[in-house]
Design an enzyme around this catalytic site. Structure first.
Site, PDB file in Angstrom:
ATOM      1  N   VAL A  37      47.668  42.647  38.752  1.00  0.00           N
ATOM      2  CA  VAL A  37      48.634  42.615  39.588  1.00  0.00           C
ATOM      3  C   VAL A  37      48.477  41.335  40.366  1.00  0.00           C
ATOM      4  O   VAL A  37      49.382  41.167  41.111  1.00  0.00           O
ATOM      5  CB  VAL A  37      48.731  43.929  40.277  1.00  0.00           C
ATOM      6  CG1 VAL A  37      49.148  44.977  39.504  1.00  0.00           C
ATOM      7  CG2 VAL A  37      47.579  44.213  41.129  1.00  0.00           C
ATOM      8  N   LYS A  83      45.457  48.683  53.097  1.00  0.00           N
ATOM      9  CA  LYS A  83      46.333  49.827  53.074  1.00  0.00           C
ATOM     10  C   LYS A  83      46.987  50.155  54.372  1.00  0.00           C
ATOM     11  O   LYS A  83      48.513  50.535  54.011  1.00  0.00           O
ATOM     12  CB  LYS A  83      45.431  50.975  52.947  1.00  0.00           C
ATOM     13  CG  LYS A  83      44.681  51.184  51.591  1.00  0.00           C
ATOM     14  CD  LYS A  83      45.542  51.264  50.222  1.00  0.00           C
ATOM     15  CE  LYS A  83      44.778  51.529  48.997  1.00  0.00           C
ATOM     16  NZ  LYS A  83      45.588  51.544  48.010  1.00  0.00           N
ATOM     17  N   TYR A 139      39.396  47.233  52.816  1.00  0.00           N
ATOM     18  CA  TYR A 139      40.216  48.312  52.111  1.00  0.00           C
ATOM     19  C   TYR A 139      41.131  48.559  53.076  1.00  0.00           C
ATOM     20  O   TYR A 139      42.388  49.037  52.797  1.00  0.00           O
ATOM     21  CB  TYR A 139      39.319  49.385  51.808  1.00  0.00           C
ATOM     22  CG  TYR A 139      39.894  50.660  50.809  1.00  0.00           C
ATOM     23  CD1 TYR A 139      40.328  50.171  49.522  1.00  0.00           C
ATOM     24  CD2 TYR A 139      40.244  51.623  51.370  1.00  0.00           C
ATOM     25  CE1 TYR A 139      40.956  51.211  48.865  1.00  0.00           C
ATOM     26  CE2 TYR A 139      41.033  52.814  50.659  1.00  0.00           C
ATOM     27  CZ  TYR A 139      41.488  52.348  49.381  1.00  0.00           C
ATOM     28  OH  TYR A 139      41.963  53.407  48.860  1.00  0.00           O
ATOM     29  N   THR A 159      38.575  61.047  41.226  1.00  0.00           N
ATOM     30  CA  THR A 159      39.013  59.992  40.396  1.00  0.00           C
ATOM     31  C   THR A 159      37.772  58.877  40.234  1.00  0.00           C
ATOM     32  O   THR A 159      36.754  59.308  41.256  1.00  0.00           O
ATOM     33  CB  THR A 159      40.152  58.985  40.904  1.00  0.00           C
ATOM     34  OG1 THR A 159      39.348  58.111  41.964  1.00  0.00           O
ATOM     35  CG2 THR A 159      41.471  59.766  41.387  1.00  0.00           C
TER      36      THR A 159
HETATM   37  P1  NAI Z   1      40.941  54.402  39.525  1.00  0.00           P
HETATM   38  O1  NAI Z   1      39.815  53.427  39.797  1.00  0.00           O
HETATM   39  O2  NAI Z   1      40.860  55.753  38.951  1.00  0.00           O
HETATM   40  O3  NAI Z   1      42.200  53.593  39.189  1.00  0.00           O
HETATM   41  C1  NAI Z   1      42.732  52.482  39.511  1.00  0.00           C
HETATM   42  C2  NAI Z   1      43.427  52.022  38.470  1.00  0.00           C
HETATM   43  O4  NAI Z   1      43.859  50.292  38.691  1.00  0.00           O
HETATM   44  C3  NAI Z   1      42.514  51.337  37.139  1.00  0.00           C
HETATM   45  O5  NAI Z   1      43.088  52.059  36.053  1.00  0.00           O
HETATM   46  C4  NAI Z   1      42.197  49.964  37.493  1.00  0.00           C
HETATM   47  O6  NAI Z   1      42.214  49.355  35.960  1.00  0.00           O
HETATM   48  C5  NAI Z   1      43.676  49.671  37.811  1.00  0.00           C
HETATM   49  N1  NAI Z   1      43.627  48.456  38.445  1.00  0.00           N
HETATM   50  C6  NAI Z   1      42.595  47.909  39.239  1.00  0.00           C
HETATM   51  N2  NAI Z   1      42.903  46.454  39.777  1.00  0.00           N
HETATM   52  C7  NAI Z   1      43.839  46.179  39.012  1.00  0.00           C
HETATM   53  C8  NAI Z   1      44.542  44.947  39.013  1.00  0.00           C
HETATM   54  N3  NAI Z   1      44.093  43.816  39.368  1.00  0.00           N
HETATM   55  N4  NAI Z   1      45.641  44.769  37.898  1.00  0.00           N
HETATM   56  C9  NAI Z   1      46.105  45.861  37.565  1.00  0.00           C
HETATM   57  N5  NAI Z   1      45.438  47.090  37.545  1.00  0.00           N
HETATM   58  C10 NAI Z   1      44.521  47.322  38.128  1.00  0.00           C
HETATM   59  O7  NAI Z   1      41.352  54.678  41.497  1.00  0.00           O
HETATM   60  P2  NAI Z   1      42.364  55.808  41.914  1.00  0.00           P
HETATM   61  O8  NAI Z   1      41.522  56.597  42.740  1.00  0.00           O
HETATM   62  O9  NAI Z   1      43.194  56.167  40.839  1.00  0.00           O
HETATM   63  O10 NAI Z   1      43.254  54.932  42.861  1.00  0.00           O
HETATM   64  C11 NAI Z   1      44.645  54.566  42.612  1.00  0.00           C
HETATM   65  C12 NAI Z   1      45.097  54.133  43.936  1.00  0.00           C
HETATM   66  O11 NAI Z   1      44.966  55.188  44.998  1.00  0.00           O
HETATM   67  C13 NAI Z   1      44.510  53.062  44.269  1.00  0.00           C
HETATM   68  O12 NAI Z   1      45.557  52.186  45.148  1.00  0.00           O
HETATM   69  C14 NAI Z   1      43.692  53.522  45.443  1.00  0.00           C
HETATM   70  O13 NAI Z   1      43.198  52.685  46.674  1.00  0.00           O
HETATM   71  C15 NAI Z   1      44.315  54.871  45.978  1.00  0.00           C
HETATM   72  N6  NAI Z   1      43.763  55.775  46.757  1.00  0.00           N
HETATM   73  C16 NAI Z   1      42.572  56.451  46.149  1.00  0.00           C
HETATM   74  C17 NAI Z   1      42.062  57.528  46.669  1.00  0.00           C
HETATM   75  C18 NAI Z   1      41.060  58.147  46.087  1.00  0.00           C
HETATM   76  O14 NAI Z   1      40.393  58.916  46.804  1.00  0.00           O
HETATM   77  N7  NAI Z   1      40.741  57.921  44.801  1.00  0.00           N
HETATM   78  C19 NAI Z   1      42.413  57.720  48.224  1.00  0.00           C
HETATM   79  C20 NAI Z   1      43.465  57.160  48.797  1.00  0.00           C
HETATM   80  C21 NAI Z   1      44.188  56.127  48.005  1.00  0.00           C
END
Ligand code: NAI
Length: 266
Positions: free
Chosen positions: A65, A173, A169, A204
């Protein structure tokens, strides 16, 4: 009220893992056709394959992205393979802890002045600039089609709350939340709704290290009135609501899905 997504064609970034994966799977179960877009193509393919095995419609697409041109190609591909685009769930994101390299430098424990420029730049590149590239690319298609649409940005409780040692971070956000508000106004005339989901700490891969650290895990659980981490499917439920016609009068909002964390900690 219709929370189903039958006939909708959605792009889900970060769809290979965690929250994005749950959004892709649940959206397909709710009737949407999905482009599962992620930096990790093999994992995105696995998700698309499991959706198809479940009777749904899904294709995989490789995207970093941070590459604006590739984000445009992603939206083009969705329009080609799904027959159009009705919305985006933008979940691709990283925490500083996910950065490659020396863990001591990147584990998020460095105080503000010790953050390297690379860490700061990379987190902002992915979580904020990358989000804007995806929103913009999908919005171009939505505007051209002239039939409205819904963009859902996965922000965080960190949109408005921060702990120490997480400056990049948190800023990314907070920016994602402000981008959501700004675009909701810019796109309203086209009938395009733009909202954010603010997940609390969720089970996650991103939080695996935190959850395996007793002190960190207990601190988070103690700050969360419902007393636990969230599950990816619980975050996806909110994203799907915002993507659906049931949210037809909701735009410029952030929906916290955090077990009460924001109410208690801010
Ligand atoms: P995760 O690490 O399980 O999944 C993130 C996904 O984004 C992965 O599949 C990764 O390959 C992909 N990704 C990362 N950089 C990328 C890039 N440059 N281009 C394309 N894909 C890319 O993490 P999770 O927890 O599922 O996070 C998803 C979203 O939720 C993120 O934006 C995170 O900041 C947000 N979030 C997560 C929280 C948590 O506690 N897990 C809490 C609040 C927000």
């Amino acid at each position: 009220m219709n929370t189903r997504l039958d006939g909708k064609r959605l792009v889900v970034t970060g769809g290979a893992s965690g929250i994005g994966r749950a959004c892709a799977v649940e959206a397909a179960r709710a009737g949407a056709a999905v482009l599962v877009a992620d930096r990790h193509l093999d994992a995105a393919r696995d998700v698309a394959e499991s959706i198809r095995a479940d009777g749904g419609r899904a294709e995989a697409f490789a995207v970093d992205v941070t590459d604006a041109e590739r984000c445009e190609q992603m939206a083009d591909r969705a329009a080609e393979t799904l027959g159009g685009v009705d919305g985006l769930i933008a979940a691709a994101g990283i925490s500083a802890a996910a950065l490659p390299g020396d863990p001591a430098e990147h584990d998020g424990s460095a105080a503000g002045l010790d953050w390297s420029t690379d860490v700061w730049r990379r987190v902002l590149d992915v979580n904020l600039d990358g989000l804007m590239y995806c929103d913009r690319a999908v919005a171009r298609h939505l505007i051209a089609a002239g039939d409205g649409g819904s963009i859902v940005n996965i922000a965080s409780i960190s949109a408005a709350w921060t702990s120490g040692n997480a400056s990049a971070y948190s800023v990314s956000k907070a920016g994602a939340w402000m981008l959501t508000k700004a675009l909701s106004i810019e796109f309203a005339a086209h009938g395009i709704r733009v909202n954010a989901v603010g997940p609390g700490f969720t089970e996650t891969p991103m939080t695996a290290a935190t959850r395996s650290d007793d002190t960190a895990r207990n601190d988070i659980v103690a700050r969360t009135p419902l007393g636990r981490f969230g599950r990816p499917e619980e975050i996806a439920a909110a994203a799907l609501f915002l993507a659906s016609d049931a949210a037809s009068f909701v735009t410029g909002s952030i929906l916290y899905v955090d077990g009460g964390f924001d109410a208690y900690s801010r």
